[in-house]
Design an enzyme around this catalytic site. Structure first.
Site, PDB file in Angstrom:
ATOM      1  N   ASP A  42       8.647   3.532   1.688  1.00  0.00           N
ATOM      2  CA  ASP A  42       8.333   4.840   1.101  1.00  0.00           C
ATOM      3  C   ASP A  42       9.001   5.972   1.851  1.00  0.00           C
ATOM      4  O   ASP A  42       9.254   7.032   1.276  1.00  0.00           O
ATOM      5  CB  ASP A  42       6.812   5.035   1.053  1.00  0.00           C
ATOM      6  CG  ASP A  42       6.195   4.090   0.044  1.00  0.00           C
ATOM      7  OD1 ASP A  42       5.961   2.915   0.399  1.00  0.00           O
ATOM      8  OD2 ASP A  42       5.984   4.507  -1.114  1.00  0.00           O
ATOM      9  N   LYS A  56       3.554   0.323   2.350  1.00  0.00           N
ATOM     10  CA  LYS A  56       2.162   0.053   2.016  1.00  0.00           C
ATOM     11  C   LYS A  56       1.366  -0.494   3.199  1.00  0.00           C
ATOM     12  O   LYS A  56       1.872  -1.345   3.951  1.00  0.00           O
ATOM     13  CB  LYS A  56       2.109  -0.949   0.864  1.00  0.00           C
ATOM     14  CG  LYS A  56       0.739  -1.260   0.331  1.00  0.00           C
ATOM     15  CD  LYS A  56      -0.080  -0.044  -0.044  1.00  0.00           C
ATOM     16  CE  LYS A  56       0.702   0.914  -0.883  1.00  0.00           C
ATOM     17  NZ  LYS A  56       0.105   2.238  -1.032  1.00  0.00           N
TER      18      LYS A  56
HETATM   19  C1  LIG Z   1      10.014  -0.044  -4.319  1.00  0.00           C
HETATM   20  S1  LIG Z   1       9.189   0.786  -3.090  1.00  0.00           S
HETATM   21  C2  LIG Z   1       7.542   0.624  -3.577  1.00  0.00           C
HETATM   22  C3  LIG Z   1       6.620   0.998  -2.446  1.00  0.00           C
HETATM   23  O1  LIG Z   1       5.694   1.962  -2.918  1.00  0.00           O
HETATM   24  C4  LIG Z   1       4.400   1.385  -2.813  1.00  0.00           C
HETATM   25  O2  LIG Z   1       3.401   2.320  -2.553  1.00  0.00           O
HETATM   26  P1  LIG Z   1       2.433   2.788  -3.786  1.00  0.00           P
HETATM   27  O3  LIG Z   1       2.060   1.545  -4.537  1.00  0.00           O
HETATM   28  O4  LIG Z   1       1.277   3.455  -3.063  1.00  0.00           O
HETATM   29  O5  LIG Z   1       3.258   3.763  -4.589  1.00  0.00           O
HETATM   30  C5  LIG Z   1       4.533   0.425  -1.668  1.00  0.00           C
HETATM   31  O6  LIG Z   1       4.551   1.078  -0.422  1.00  0.00           O
HETATM   32  C6  LIG Z   1       5.863  -0.196  -1.993  1.00  0.00           C
HETATM   33  O7  LIG Z   1       6.484  -0.873  -0.955  1.00  0.00           O
END
Ligand SMILES: CSC[C@H]1O[C@H](OP(=O)(O)O)[C@H](O)[C@@H]1O
Length: 331
Positions: A231, A242
């Protein structure tokens, strides 16, 4: 078009997304006609994932430009609300600013830039995940590969294709993948709900595991490598991803397994020297104390619920973007 391949797109003056809160039970589209509706979808993770947030930010500025045609101040105010809807994924503000830069050219110029960004996202993530797939084939002897992943990093987290799950797609297509071990990824279960759904849709072999079983899977020799998304990546390669990613990286290091981060270069925040300054989103305690809306903890239980953690670059074999390996011990 949304749903067929794309997770987010522009249709008849609105942002249309796959509603990720409804998956895996229902694959339904949401039509978002205002910036406020889009912010709500971002904050409840109906649209989520760093690259998808970049696309949402850019398309949201197109919504604002149409709503406030000619009133640049109002557009910029909406753009700032969008950019701060979630704090950790740098892609959100990056997408907003990409589209906002075209505002002097008018509403159609803003929309054209946003649509260009969506096309770029697919290409860039295919390239980044292709580099990472080749790196894993170079570093791992066993064939076909058994990969562990965390959260959801597929087409649902991007416009299409995906990052870490894009690696899985490349390897599966090349018959170089035995299976994926997908962490369920509590508390919002992006792995159980979304990664499992994507892999099942494409008949890619996978098994779901509790996050707490990831280290045990490595200890039992069930994993050849770990591949995750990101992220926000600091200039030195420290990576926010995450919650639970750091624990997986520690276990991978303990077992001498490659730990690879895959992301578009828009996820790199070169202004941050290291991961210490990355703002980590804190989310509601109810996401921990409740499961599917049912209280599973004592009434009034408090919770520690950061949505992300930071993995230091010394635990990362390679940070891979469309430009190749940009950080980590494999450089
Ligand atoms: C392809 S990067 C996706 C990345 O974003 C997710 O976070 P969230 O589900 O809170 O938007 C997670 O960190 C993933 O690795």
């Amino acid at each position: 078009m949304v749903g067929v391949g794309r997770t987010i797109d522009w249709t008849d003056g609105a942002v249309v997304i796959v509603d990720q809160c409804a998956l895996p039970a229902e694959h339904r589209l949401l039509r978002l006609e205002t910036v406020t509706e889009l912010i709500g979808a971002i904050q409840r993770l109906a649209v989520r994932g760093a690259p998808a947030l970049g696309a949402a930010g850019a398309l949201g500025v197109a919504l604002a430009a149409r709503a406030h045609d000619g009133d640049a101040g109002a557009v910029r105010a909406d753009a700032e609300r969008l950019a701060t809807a979630r704090p950790t994924a740098v892609n959100l503000r990056w997408g907003v600013e990409r589209a906002l830069a075209k505002l002097p050219g008018g509403t159609e110029a803003v929309l054209a830039e946003a649509l260009t960004l969506l096309d770029e996202d697919v290409r860039v993530n295919r390239e980044a995940s292709g580099h990472a797939a080749r790196l894993l084939l170079d570093r791992c002897e066993r064939r076909p590969l058994r990969l562990l992943t965390h959260c959801n990093t597929g087409r649902l987290a991007a416009v299409d294709w995906g990052t870490a799950l894009g690696v899985v797609r490349h390897l599966h297509a090349a018959r170089q993948l035995e299976y994926v071990l997908a962490d369920e990824t509590r508390p919002l279960l992006q792995g159980a709900r979304l990664t499992a759904w994507e892999l099942a849709q494409e008949k890619i072999p996978y098994r779901l595991l509790p996050d707490s079983a990831a280290a045990a899977a490595m200890a039992r020799g069930l994993v050849d490598a770990v591949v995750v998304g990101a992220d926000r990546i600091a200039a030195n390669g420290d990576t926010a991803n995450k919650i639970g990613t750091y624990a997986v990286a520690l276990a991978a290091a303990r077992h001498g397994l490659p730990f690879v981060v895959v992301a578009p270069s828009s996820t790199v925040d070169g202004e941050l020297p290291d991961g210490g300054a990355i703002v980590l989103e804190q989310r509601a305690p109810e996401e921990v104390t409740h499961v599917a809306g049912t209280l599973v903890a004592p009434e009034g239980a408090e919770a520690f619920n950061p949505a992300f953690d930071v993995t230091p670059v010394d635990l990362i074999t390679a940070v891979v973007t469309e430009h190749g390996v940009v950080a980590g011990s494999a450089r």
